[in-house]
Design a protein around this motif. Structure first.
Motif, PDB file in Angstrom:
ATOM      1  N   LEU A 335      30.474  17.922  74.283  1.00 42.30           N
ATOM      2  CA  LEU A 335      29.784  19.249  73.175  1.00 42.30           C
ATOM      3  C   LEU A 335      29.217  19.935  73.431  1.00 42.30           C
ATOM      4  N   THR A 336      28.799  19.653  74.479  1.00 40.86           N
ATOM      5  CA  THR A 336      27.957  21.624  75.452  1.00 40.86           C
ATOM      6  C   THR A 336      28.915  22.557  75.052  1.00 40.86           C
ATOM      7  N   THR A 341      23.548  22.258  67.299  1.00 34.43           N
ATOM      8  CA  THR A 341      23.348  20.638  68.086  1.00 34.43           C
ATOM      9  C   THR A 341      23.906  19.666  67.522  1.00 34.43           C
ATOM     10  N   SER A 342      23.972  19.046  68.940  1.00 32.70           N
ATOM     11  CA  SER A 342      24.583  17.355  68.644  1.00 32.70           C
ATOM     12  C   SER A 342      23.360  16.295  68.880  1.00 32.70           C
ATOM     13  N   HIS A 343      23.683  15.610  68.963  1.00 31.29           N
ATOM     14  CA  HIS A 343      23.020  14.239  68.802  1.00 31.29           C
ATOM     15  C   HIS A 343      23.966  12.960  69.147  1.00 31.29           C
ATOM     16  N   VAL A 344      23.575  12.486  70.625  1.00 33.16           N
ATOM     17  CA  VAL A 344      24.173  11.424  70.513  1.00 33.16           C
ATOM     18  C   VAL A 344      23.480   9.542  70.701  1.00 33.16           C
ATOM     19  N   HIS A 376      23.094  21.343  72.849  1.00 34.91           N
ATOM     20  CA  HIS A 376      23.766  22.375  72.542  1.00 34.91           C
ATOM     21  C   HIS A 376      24.281  23.987  72.485  1.00 34.91           C
ATOM     22  N   GLY A 377      25.093  24.347  71.927  1.00 37.04           N
ATOM     23  CA  GLY A 377      26.044  24.568  72.117  1.00 37.04           C
ATOM     24  C   GLY A 377      26.538  25.765  71.795  1.00 37.04           C
TER      25      GLY A 377
END
Length: 440
Positions: A335-336, A341-344, A376-377
């Motif tokens: 996800l980079t 913006t991702s959340h795990v 965030h990527g």
């Protein structure tokens, strides 16, 4: 198979070097599941006749378990060709080798099998990955429920479990639930004890992970009766458990890792040795949400990066069929390169973030807030020299290195060798520029 001591020393002295920017394209076969195999090695101790496991992964942990079984007096041969041969002894030595048991996570499961066969066992505190405290209280509760008295030595390093003199295992009821969900390992420990206990035992709040269902399939094919209902898992023990042959299921964690490695390079791969339904439903959904295209091919899986690149996702690990916690570090690395913006969120363990700081060394915009990992990527990753602290963290760093500009150096080959038999050769076969070198 190389002995664990020599192999560990050799792996500790190696570094992985990867030059990023190569698309991964091609077809490979995934190994037999590491996690399933380790529990089946314990179940093999219950067999009364010769047993052969097929598709056993050629990893360090297989060698360690083979030596643990041998130390009990069980003749074991794991030549590294995908077979794991076991010739049982009528009465195993009731000891799990201290140094070897401290190297693997399934030590208590192995101990439960020995207790079921002999009525007593001494074993060390388990080893394996230590990314957070990992309790064994539910395993010990199962032993006590089956009639054993459990004590710990004054140093807290050796555990003794024994039935009272002249007693045998008794039917029991045990709850293997934890605040974070059902305990996979404790479910298998309880299952192995129940498989050798006359009468019906009940395991409440059981895990339904493939490690459990495959161990249960192994046992039921050998005469143990079991049934699921709203109460839990009912197990009727068998007086005799035959050996024979059994094939280890494909490694869903390695499959997901390879899919994400290809995706982060914009590549396309085909996987043999695993089918689409063997990937947990939530794993398939998260990969699809991130923009990957998964399709079935022959008896395998085809995975390609979508035309619009990777997308940010909101993901949460969980018990099967949820997103496996063992794929969360690799997902974070992937996800980079996703837009947004991702959340795990880590819902299986209190904490799992050993991959976060090394990913930042590559230039990833990633932070950990308790059990929530934010990424965030897309971020431009640059080559880095990093060190991995556990099995899944090292594969997360490999994924980052595949996407990074320049040549990265990764320490942690020992952790990789514990869980993956051919990951590096497979990556090279798909086009990765990857070598191993002696550590200075």
């Amino acid at each position: 198979m190389t002995t664990p001591t020599l192999a560990t020393r050799a792996a500790d002295q190696q570094l992985i070097q990867i030059t990023g920017g190569r698309r991964l394209i091609g077809r490979i076969r995934v190994q037999g599941s590491k996690n399933v195999a380790l529990h089946l090695y314990a179940a093999a101790l219950l067999a009364d006749t010769e047993l052969v496991l097929h598709q056993a992964p050629a990893i360090l942990d297989t060698g360690v378990c083979a030596q643990i079984l041998t130390h009990t007096g069980t003749h074991t041969h794991a030549p590294g060709d995908g077979t794991f041969h076991v010739v049982p002894t009528p009465r195993p030595r009731p000891v799990i080798h201290h140094d070897l048991g401290a190297k693997v996570r399934t030590t208590v499961v192995l101990a439960a099998a020995v207790l079921a066969r002999t009525g007593q066992v001494d074993f060390p505190v388990p080893g394996g990955d230590a990314f957070c405290p990992r309790l064994i209280d539910r395993h010990l509760a199962a032993m006590e429920a089956a009639g054993a008295t459990v004590t710990v030595d004054e140093h807290g390093r050796t555990i003794h479990a024994a039935l009272p003199a002249g007693r045998t295992l008794r039917p029991f009821r045990v709850n293997v639930g934890t605040p974070y969900g059902p305990s996979l390992g404790a479910t298998v420990s309880a299952l192995l004890l129940a498989a050798r206990t006359p009468g019906e035992s009940l395991i409440t709040s059981p895990s339904i992970e493939p490690e459990v269902t495959e161990t249960l399939r192994f046992l039921t094919e050998r005469g143990v009766r079991a049934a699921w209902d709203d109460e839990g898992l009912h197990v009727h023990g068998a007086d005799r458990i035959e050996g024979g042959e059994f094939t280890v299921a494909g490694d869903r964690i390695e499959a997901a890792t390879m899919i994400m490695a290809a995706a982060v390079t914009g590549g396309a791969i085909e996987l043999d040795g695993i089918t689409m339904p063997e990937l947990p439903e939530a794993q398939r959904q998260v990969l699809a949400d991130a923009g990957l295209i998964l399709t079935a091919h022959d008896a395998g899986i085809r995975a390609t990066a979508g035309p619009d690149g990777l997308r940010a996702v909101q993901a949460r690990t969980g018990p099967h069929p949820g997103l496996p916690t063992d794929t969360a570090p690799q997902l974070a690395a992937t996800l980079t390169q996703a837009t947004g913006t991702s959340h795990v969120f880590e819902a299986v363990y209190p904490q799992r973030d050993t991959h976060v700081a090394p990913l930042r060394a590559f230039g990833a915009d990633i932070t950990a807030d308790g059990r929530d990992i934010r990424i965030h990527g897309p971020a431009r990753l640059l080559a880095a020299d990093v060190q991995a602290a556990d099995i899944r963290a090292v594969t997360a760093l490999l994924i980052a290195a595949l996407a990074a500009d320049g040549t990265s150096t990764i320490g942690g080959m020992y952790h990789l060798a514990r869980g993956y038999g051919r990951l590096l050769p497979n990556l090279a076969a798909l086009g990765a520029d990857i070598t191993t070198t002696a550590e200075a």
